[in-house]
Design a protein around this motif. Structure first.
Motif, PDB file in Angstrom:
ATOM      1  N   UNK A  69      92.687  23.133  24.568  1.00  0.00           N
ATOM      2  CA  UNK A  69      94.115  23.586  24.293  1.00  0.00           C
ATOM      3  C   UNK A  69      94.983  22.389  24.998  1.00  0.00           C
ATOM      4  N   UNK A  70      94.549  21.170  24.861  1.00  0.00           N
ATOM      5  CA  UNK A  70      95.388  20.077  25.282  1.00  0.00           C
ATOM      6  C   UNK A  70      95.987  19.299  24.197  1.00  0.00           C
ATOM      7  N   UNK A  71      95.453  19.207  23.225  1.00  0.00           N
ATOM      8  CA  UNK A  71      95.964  18.519  21.899  1.00  0.00           C
ATOM      9  C   UNK A  71      95.421  18.818  20.560  1.00  0.00           C
ATOM     10  N   UNK A  72      96.353  18.855  19.724  1.00  0.00           N
ATOM     11  CA  UNK A  72      95.877  19.231  18.281  1.00  0.00           C
ATOM     12  C   UNK A  72      96.489  18.160  17.229  1.00  0.00           C
ATOM     13  N   UNK A  73      95.978  18.294  16.028  1.00  0.00           N
ATOM     14  CA  UNK A  73      96.731  17.291  14.745  1.00  0.00           C
ATOM     15  C   UNK A  73      96.964  15.982  15.157  1.00  0.00           C
ATOM     16  N   UNK A  74      98.324  15.689  15.085  1.00  0.00           N
ATOM     17  CA  UNK A  74      98.635  14.184  15.243  1.00  0.00           C
ATOM     18  C   UNK A  74      98.598  13.515  16.713  1.00  0.00           C
ATOM     19  N   UNK A  75      98.905  14.720  17.606  1.00  0.00           N
ATOM     20  CA  UNK A  75      98.838  14.370  18.873  1.00  0.00           C
ATOM     21  C   UNK A  75      97.465  14.017  19.249  1.00  0.00           C
ATOM     22  N   UNK A  76      96.499  14.823  18.896  1.00  0.00           N
ATOM     23  CA  UNK A  76      95.139  14.551  19.255  1.00  0.00           C
ATOM     24  C   UNK A  76      94.656  13.378  18.654  1.00  0.00           C
ATOM     25  N   UNK A  77      95.068  12.826  17.534  1.00  0.00           N
ATOM     26  CA  UNK A  77      94.785  11.761  16.752  1.00  0.00           C
ATOM     27  C   UNK A  77      95.142  10.481  17.602  1.00  0.00           C
ATOM     28  N   UNK A  78      96.466  10.768  17.894  1.00  0.00           N
ATOM     29  CA  UNK A  78      96.895   9.455  18.708  1.00  0.00           C
ATOM     30  C   UNK A  78      96.375   9.169  20.265  1.00  0.00           C
ATOM     31  N   UNK A  79      95.675  10.474  20.768  1.00  0.00           N
ATOM     32  CA  UNK A  79      95.448  10.133  22.103  1.00  0.00           C
ATOM     33  C   UNK A  79      93.895   9.708  21.934  1.00  0.00           C
ATOM     34  N   UNK A  80      93.157  10.094  20.684  1.00  0.00           N
ATOM     35  CA  UNK A  80      91.762   9.723  20.501  1.00  0.00           C
ATOM     36  C   UNK A  80      92.029   8.013  20.208  1.00  0.00           C
ATOM     37  N   UNK A  81      92.827   7.863  19.580  1.00  0.00           N
ATOM     38  CA  UNK A  81      93.097   6.304  19.336  1.00  0.00           C
ATOM     39  C   UNK A  81      93.482   5.368  20.720  1.00  0.00           C
ATOM     40  N   UNK A  82      94.083   6.079  21.360  1.00  0.00           N
ATOM     41  CA  UNK A  82      94.503   5.363  22.711  1.00  0.00           C
ATOM     42  C   UNK A  82      93.240   5.315  23.624  1.00  0.00           C
ATOM     43  N   UNK A  83      92.343   6.410  23.770  1.00  0.00           N
ATOM     44  CA  UNK A  83      91.136   6.586  24.275  1.00  0.00           C
ATOM     45  C   UNK A  83      90.277   5.364  23.948  1.00  0.00           C
ATOM     46  N   UNK A  84      90.097   5.327  22.302  1.00  0.00           N
ATOM     47  CA  UNK A  84      89.175   4.369  22.024  1.00  0.00           C
ATOM     48  C   UNK A  84      89.402   3.040  22.464  1.00  0.00           C
ATOM     49  N   UNK A  85      90.766   2.543  22.229  1.00  0.00           N
ATOM     50  CA  UNK A  85      91.173   1.324  22.749  1.00  0.00           C
ATOM     51  C   UNK A  85      90.911   1.179  24.338  1.00  0.00           C
ATOM     52  N   UNK A  86      90.805   2.066  24.973  1.00  0.00           N
ATOM     53  CA  UNK A  86      90.645   1.996  26.523  1.00  0.00           C
ATOM     54  C   UNK A  86      89.184   1.491  26.665  1.00  0.00           C
ATOM     55  N   UNK A  87      88.358   2.156  25.780  1.00  0.00           N
ATOM     56  CA  UNK A  87      86.889   1.550  26.108  1.00  0.00           C
ATOM     57  C   UNK A  87      86.429   0.416  25.091  1.00  0.00           C
ATOM     58  N   UNK A  88      87.491  -0.023  24.612  1.00  0.00           N
ATOM     59  CA  UNK A  88      86.963  -1.313  23.731  1.00  0.00           C
ATOM     60  C   UNK A  88      86.455  -1.213  22.526  1.00  0.00           C
ATOM     61  N   UNK A  89      86.988   0.003  21.538  1.00  0.00           N
ATOM     62  CA  UNK A  89      86.521   0.287  20.339  1.00  0.00           C
ATOM     63  C   UNK A  89      88.043   0.354  19.628  1.00  0.00           C
ATOM     64  N   UNK A  90      88.004   0.382  18.313  1.00  0.00           N
ATOM     65  CA  UNK A  90      89.173   0.199  17.549  1.00  0.00           C
ATOM     66  C   UNK A  90      89.751   1.693  17.218  1.00  0.00           C
ATOM     67  N   UNK A  91      90.954   1.640  16.847  1.00  0.00           N
ATOM     68  CA  UNK A  91      91.408   3.152  16.326  1.00  0.00           C
ATOM     69  C   UNK A  91      90.762   3.590  14.964  1.00  0.00           C
ATOM     70  N   UNK A  92      90.361   2.605  14.216  1.00  0.00           N
ATOM     71  CA  UNK A  92      89.800   3.019  12.924  1.00  0.00           C
ATOM     72  C   UNK A  92      88.424   3.461  12.928  1.00  0.00           C
ATOM     73  N   UNK A  93      87.679   3.028  14.052  1.00  0.00           N
ATOM     74  CA  UNK A  93      86.475   3.588  14.462  1.00  0.00           C
ATOM     75  C   UNK A  93      86.157   5.220  14.640  1.00  0.00           C
ATOM     76  N   UNK A  94      87.451   5.723  14.676  1.00  0.00           N
ATOM     77  CA  UNK A  94      87.494   7.015  14.857  1.00  0.00           C
ATOM     78  C   UNK A  94      86.910   7.800  13.331  1.00  0.00           C
TER      79      UNK A  94
END
Length: 190
Positions: A69-94
């Protein structure tokens, strides 16, 4: 591996204590353990086996955000994009599936899943053993960068002493399931 899984209570130890902070996690009930789980995460040895092939990367990385229960919807999507960037992947890789990635990229997905909840401890069970040597170095450097950036502690499990020397501050040597030596990294190798 057994110790790492025991620390996270993925398997139940038969005796002893596991102290995390000032708590013996073996004494915690299900509800208390569930509250503690976001603070302790796991990076598996085989990145392909540990990723659900039916889930897209964004679902894999974001699953913990929803479950806890930390994030859902757009907020979850934004967090996932940020995290992917931190590990060297692209947001579209989601929007891709695990089989569409190389072994090193799949391990980055596993790392992204592990850091998504901002844990204090990550158990890394031979996270580079299945990777080519040049990719091993990239993943080790990523893990050290994330350690510094997020203040992480790793329980890093490996049989490869050169990798242990590279990443560890403190080393415990085990033989037949028992710790036989423990010291600082430089001291042990000296």
């Amino acid at each position: 591996t057994t110790i790492g899984k025991s620390v996270l209570r993925l398997i139940e130890p038969t005796s002893g204590q596991i102290l995390f902070g000032n708590q013996d996690i073996l004494q915690l009930n299900r509800a208390s353990l569930r509250k503690l789980r976001p603070r302790m995460q796991f990076i598996f040895q085989d990145p392909y086996e540990s990723l659900n092939p039916r889930m897209k990367v964004g679902e894999i990385v974001g699953e913990g955000l929803e479950v806890h229960h930390i994030a859902r919807g757009k907020e979850k999507g934004q967090r996932v994009s940020d995290i992917l960037g931190k590990v060297g992947l692209h947001p579209q890789d989601a929007d891709r599936y695990p089989h569409e990635f190389s072994g090193g990229q799949r391990q980055r997905i596993g790392i992204a899943r592990a850091i998504s909840l901002h844990p204090d401890l990550i158990v890394a069970d031979e996270p580079v053993s299945a990777l080519d040597v040049s990719i091993q170095a990239q993943i080790l450097n990523l893990l050290m960068d994330l350690r510094d950036q997020f203040g992480l502690t790793y329980l890093f499990i490996s049989h490869d002493l050169r990798i242990v020397k590279h990443i560890s501050d403190r080393i415990a040597v085990m033989y037949k399931g028992k710790i036989v030596e423990m010291s600082g990294g430089e001291e042990l190798f000296h």
